[in-house]
Design a protein around this motif. Sequence first.
Motif, PDB file in Angstrom:
ATOM      1  N   ILE A 100       0.831  -1.197   0.000  1.00  0.00           N
ATOM      2  CA  ILE A 100       0.000   0.000   0.000  1.00  0.00           C
ATOM      3  C   ILE A 100       0.870   1.254   0.000  1.00  0.00           C
ATOM      4  O   ILE A 100       0.586   2.222  -0.705  1.00  0.00           O
ATOM      5  CB  ILE A 100      -0.954  -0.014   1.209  1.00  0.00           C
ATOM      6  CG1 ILE A 100      -1.974  -1.144   1.046  1.00  0.00           C
ATOM      7  CG2 ILE A 100      -1.672   1.332   1.357  1.00  0.00           C
ATOM      8  CD1 ILE A 100      -2.905  -1.307   2.212  1.00  0.00           C
ATOM      9  N   ILE A 101       1.948   1.233   0.765  1.00  0.00           N
ATOM     10  CA  ILE A 101       2.894   2.353   0.750  1.00  0.00           C
ATOM     11  C   ILE A 101       3.410   2.586  -0.665  1.00  0.00           C
ATOM     12  O   ILE A 101       3.515   3.732  -1.125  1.00  0.00           O
ATOM     13  CB  ILE A 101       4.071   2.079   1.707  1.00  0.00           C
ATOM     14  CG1 ILE A 101       3.579   2.003   3.154  1.00  0.00           C
ATOM     15  CG2 ILE A 101       5.153   3.155   1.564  1.00  0.00           C
ATOM     16  CD1 ILE A 101       4.639   1.556   4.141  1.00  0.00           C
ATOM     17  N   ASP A 102       3.697   1.514  -1.372  1.00  0.00           N
ATOM     18  CA  ASP A 102       4.268   1.625  -2.708  1.00  0.00           C
ATOM     19  C   ASP A 102       3.299   2.215  -3.723  1.00  0.00           C
ATOM     20  O   ASP A 102       3.719   2.620  -4.813  1.00  0.00           O
ATOM     21  CB  ASP A 102       4.736   0.250  -3.198  1.00  0.00           C
ATOM     22  CG  ASP A 102       5.946  -0.263  -2.417  1.00  0.00           C
ATOM     23  OD1 ASP A 102       6.621   0.564  -1.762  1.00  0.00           O
ATOM     24  OD2 ASP A 102       6.208  -1.477  -2.440  1.00  0.00           O
ATOM     25  N   MET A 103       2.028   2.250  -3.406  1.00  0.00           N
ATOM     26  CA  MET A 103       1.054   2.811  -4.349  1.00  0.00           C
ATOM     27  C   MET A 103       1.200   4.324  -4.477  1.00  0.00           C
ATOM     28  O   MET A 103       0.783   4.908  -5.485  1.00  0.00           O
ATOM     29  CB  MET A 103      -0.373   2.466  -3.905  1.00  0.00           C
ATOM     30  CG  MET A 103      -0.706   0.996  -3.981  1.00  0.00           C
ATOM     31  SD  MET A 103      -2.436   0.665  -3.565  1.00  0.00           S
ATOM     32  CE  MET A 103      -3.276   1.400  -4.984  1.00  0.00           C
ATOM     33  N   VAL A 104       1.754   4.970  -3.453  1.00  0.00           N
ATOM     34  CA  VAL A 104       1.915   6.429  -3.460  1.00  0.00           C
ATOM     35  C   VAL A 104       3.399   6.745  -3.303  1.00  0.00           C
ATOM     36  O   VAL A 104       4.023   6.343  -2.318  1.00  0.00           O
ATOM     37  CB  VAL A 104       1.112   7.081  -2.317  1.00  0.00           C
ATOM     38  CG1 VAL A 104       1.387   8.577  -2.243  1.00  0.00           C
ATOM     39  CG2 VAL A 104      -0.379   6.831  -2.506  1.00  0.00           C
ATOM     40  N   SER A 105       3.968   7.449  -4.252  1.00  0.00           N
ATOM     41  CA  SER A 105       5.389   7.776  -4.183  1.00  0.00           C
ATOM     42  C   SER A 105       5.656   8.790  -3.085  1.00  0.00           C
ATOM     43  O   SER A 105       4.756   9.502  -2.630  1.00  0.00           O
ATOM     44  CB  SER A 105       5.881   8.331  -5.528  1.00  0.00           C
ATOM     45  OG  SER A 105       5.346   9.632  -5.743  1.00  0.00           O
ATOM     46  N   VAL A 106       6.904   8.848  -2.669  1.00  0.00           N
ATOM     47  CA  VAL A 106       7.274   9.814  -1.643  1.00  0.00           C
ATOM     48  C   VAL A 106       7.022  11.242  -2.118  1.00  0.00           C
ATOM     49  O   VAL A 106       6.651  12.119  -1.337  1.00  0.00           O
ATOM     50  CB  VAL A 106       8.757   9.631  -1.221  1.00  0.00           C
ATOM     51  CG1 VAL A 106       9.705   9.859  -2.382  1.00  0.00           C
ATOM     52  CG2 VAL A 106       9.103  10.568  -0.064  1.00  0.00           C
ATOM     53  N   THR A 107       7.186  11.506  -3.417  1.00  0.00           N
ATOM     54  CA  THR A 107       6.925  12.852  -3.942  1.00  0.00           C
ATOM     55  C   THR A 107       5.464  13.235  -3.762  1.00  0.00           C
ATOM     56  O   THR A 107       5.149  14.357  -3.375  1.00  0.00           O
ATOM     57  CB  THR A 107       7.313  12.944  -5.425  1.00  0.00           C
ATOM     58  OG1 THR A 107       6.612  11.951  -6.175  1.00  0.00           O
ATOM     59  CG2 THR A 107       8.795  12.751  -5.626  1.00  0.00           C
ATOM     60  N   MET A 108       4.568  12.300  -4.061  1.00  0.00           N
ATOM     61  CA  MET A 108       3.145  12.590  -3.879  1.00  0.00           C
ATOM     62  C   MET A 108       2.793  12.754  -2.403  1.00  0.00           C
ATOM     63  O   MET A 108       2.040  13.645  -2.025  1.00  0.00           O
ATOM     64  CB  MET A 108       2.300  11.478  -4.506  1.00  0.00           C
ATOM     65  CG  MET A 108       2.235  11.520  -6.017  1.00  0.00           C
ATOM     66  SD  MET A 108       0.992  10.384  -6.699  1.00  0.00           S
ATOM     67  CE  MET A 108       1.853   8.824  -6.548  1.00  0.00           C
ATOM     68  N   ALA A 109       3.332  11.862  -1.574  1.00  0.00           N
ATOM     69  CA  ALA A 109       3.017  11.908  -0.143  1.00  0.00           C
ATOM     70  C   ALA A 109       3.456  13.239   0.465  1.00  0.00           C
ATOM     71  O   ALA A 109       2.722  13.859   1.248  1.00  0.00           O
ATOM     72  CB  ALA A 109       3.687  10.740   0.575  1.00  0.00           C
ATOM     73  N   GLN A 110       4.649  13.702   0.103  1.00  0.00           N
ATOM     74  CA  GLN A 110       5.158  14.945   0.665  1.00  0.00           C
ATOM     75  C   GLN A 110       4.430  16.162   0.102  1.00  0.00           C
ATOM     76  O   GLN A 110       4.117  17.103   0.833  1.00  0.00           O
ATOM     77  CB  GLN A 110       6.660  15.059   0.407  1.00  0.00           C
ATOM     78  CG  GLN A 110       7.483  14.084   1.234  1.00  0.00           C
ATOM     79  CD  GLN A 110       8.966  14.226   0.950  1.00  0.00           C
ATOM     80  OE1 GLN A 110       9.381  14.367  -0.198  1.00  0.00           O
ATOM     81  NE2 GLN A 110       9.770  14.173   1.986  1.00  0.00           N
ATOM     82  N   MET A 111       4.190  16.145  -1.205  1.00  0.00           N
ATOM     83  CA  MET A 111       3.549  17.310  -1.812  1.00  0.00           C
ATOM     84  C   MET A 111       2.141  17.516  -1.269  1.00  0.00           C
ATOM     85  O   MET A 111       1.745  18.637  -0.930  1.00  0.00           O
ATOM     86  CB  MET A 111       3.503  17.168  -3.330  1.00  0.00           C
ATOM     87  CG  MET A 111       2.675  18.246  -4.016  1.00  0.00           C
ATOM     88  SD  MET A 111       2.894  18.287  -5.796  1.00  0.00           S
ATOM     89  CE  MET A 111       4.470  19.124  -5.913  1.00  0.00           C
ATOM     90  N   TYR A 112       1.376  16.446  -1.172  1.00  0.00           N
ATOM     91  CA  TYR A 112      -0.015  16.557  -0.746  1.00  0.00           C
ATOM     92  C   TYR A 112      -0.194  16.331   0.752  1.00  0.00           C
ATOM     93  O   TYR A 112      -1.300  16.487   1.266  1.00  0.00           O
ATOM     94  CB  TYR A 112      -0.884  15.562  -1.518  1.00  0.00           C
ATOM     95  CG  TYR A 112      -0.965  15.839  -2.994  1.00  0.00           C
ATOM     96  CD1 TYR A 112      -1.523  17.023  -3.463  1.00  0.00           C
ATOM     97  CD2 TYR A 112      -0.487  14.930  -3.926  1.00  0.00           C
ATOM     98  CE1 TYR A 112      -1.602  17.288  -4.814  1.00  0.00           C
ATOM     99  CE2 TYR A 112      -0.566  15.182  -5.291  1.00  0.00           C
ATOM    100  CZ  TYR A 112      -1.121  16.359  -5.730  1.00  0.00           C
ATOM    101  OH  TYR A 112      -1.201  16.622  -7.081  1.00  0.00           O
ATOM    102  N   GLN A 113       0.892  15.968   1.455  1.00  0.00           N
ATOM    103  CA  GLN A 113       0.817  15.662   2.881  1.00  0.00           C
ATOM    104  C   GLN A 113      -0.282  14.633   3.154  1.00  0.00           C
ATOM    105  O   GLN A 113      -1.259  14.879   3.868  1.00  0.00           O
ATOM    106  CB  GLN A 113       0.599  16.925   3.699  1.00  0.00           C
ATOM    107  CG  GLN A 113       1.840  17.809   3.795  1.00  0.00           C
ATOM    108  CD  GLN A 113       2.989  17.115   4.530  1.00  0.00           C
ATOM    109  OE1 GLN A 113       2.927  16.909   5.729  1.00  0.00           O
ATOM    110  NE2 GLN A 113       4.043  16.745   3.805  1.00  0.00           N
ATOM    111  N   ILE A 114      -0.088  13.456   2.547  1.00  0.00           N
ATOM    112  CA  ILE A 114      -1.024  12.353   2.695  1.00  0.00           C
ATOM    113  C   ILE A 114      -0.261  11.089   3.049  1.00  0.00           C
ATOM    114  O   ILE A 114       0.944  10.978   2.803  1.00  0.00           O
ATOM    115  CB  ILE A 114      -1.830  12.099   1.404  1.00  0.00           C
ATOM    116  CG1 ILE A 114      -0.873  11.798   0.234  1.00  0.00           C
ATOM    117  CG2 ILE A 114      -2.740  13.269   1.081  1.00  0.00           C
ATOM    118  CD1 ILE A 114      -1.535  11.267  -0.992  1.00  0.00           C
TER     119      ILE A 114
END
Length: 211
Positions: A100-114
């Motif tokens: 599940i972590i791999d579904m969202v890249s670190v760039t997306m997680a940091q940019m959107y704070q999700i």
Amino acid sequence: LFVLVQEIGMSQFGPQPSLAVQEDPDEGRKLIGQILIEMGVLDPANLEQGLAAQRDQGGPIGQILLEMGFITEEDLLQALATQHDMPPVDLRNIEIPQEIIDMVSVTMAQMYQIVPIDFSDGELTVALADPRNISALDDLRFILNCNIAGAIASASQIKDTIERIYGDQQEKIKDLLDELNPDELNQFENMAAGGKNADEVATDRAGLIGE
């Protein structure tokens, strides 16, 4: 869609989204103050003090009530969850599977704070601190091509969980940025704009500079 350097800057140096989102009466939702009173955690007299402070200094009433000590972060989290019909989640008590972590890249997680927390029946659930950040959910639907549901967590838990589950990738990105010259950086940004995660960018970077 993502500019990696901007994303790194926002996540490390920019303001984090506040847990206390200003309510919007035009959306037909109950006001945060009303919900808190109905929850039995806020006295109407304290709400009046908070509203007076808001008139003087501005800002979201929920954050003001929190700073004045009239409510707790947990109270506000529950009120926001009620207001926006999203479940509250305590990220400290959740083990997130790697797939599940791999579904969202670190760039997306940091940019959107999700933080991605669950995937079932074709729907990915992400925790976010700002329940009105609908654009983030819409972007994720488009990028990941699946249904997206939101859950509410505190901004501090979002930040801590991103650091915990994406720690290695964050370090990898920072190391790569330090090594890139301006021409390489432009190409690196283009890679990030394609939604690649840190491992993919690292592989491409090796080919980019002939490693």
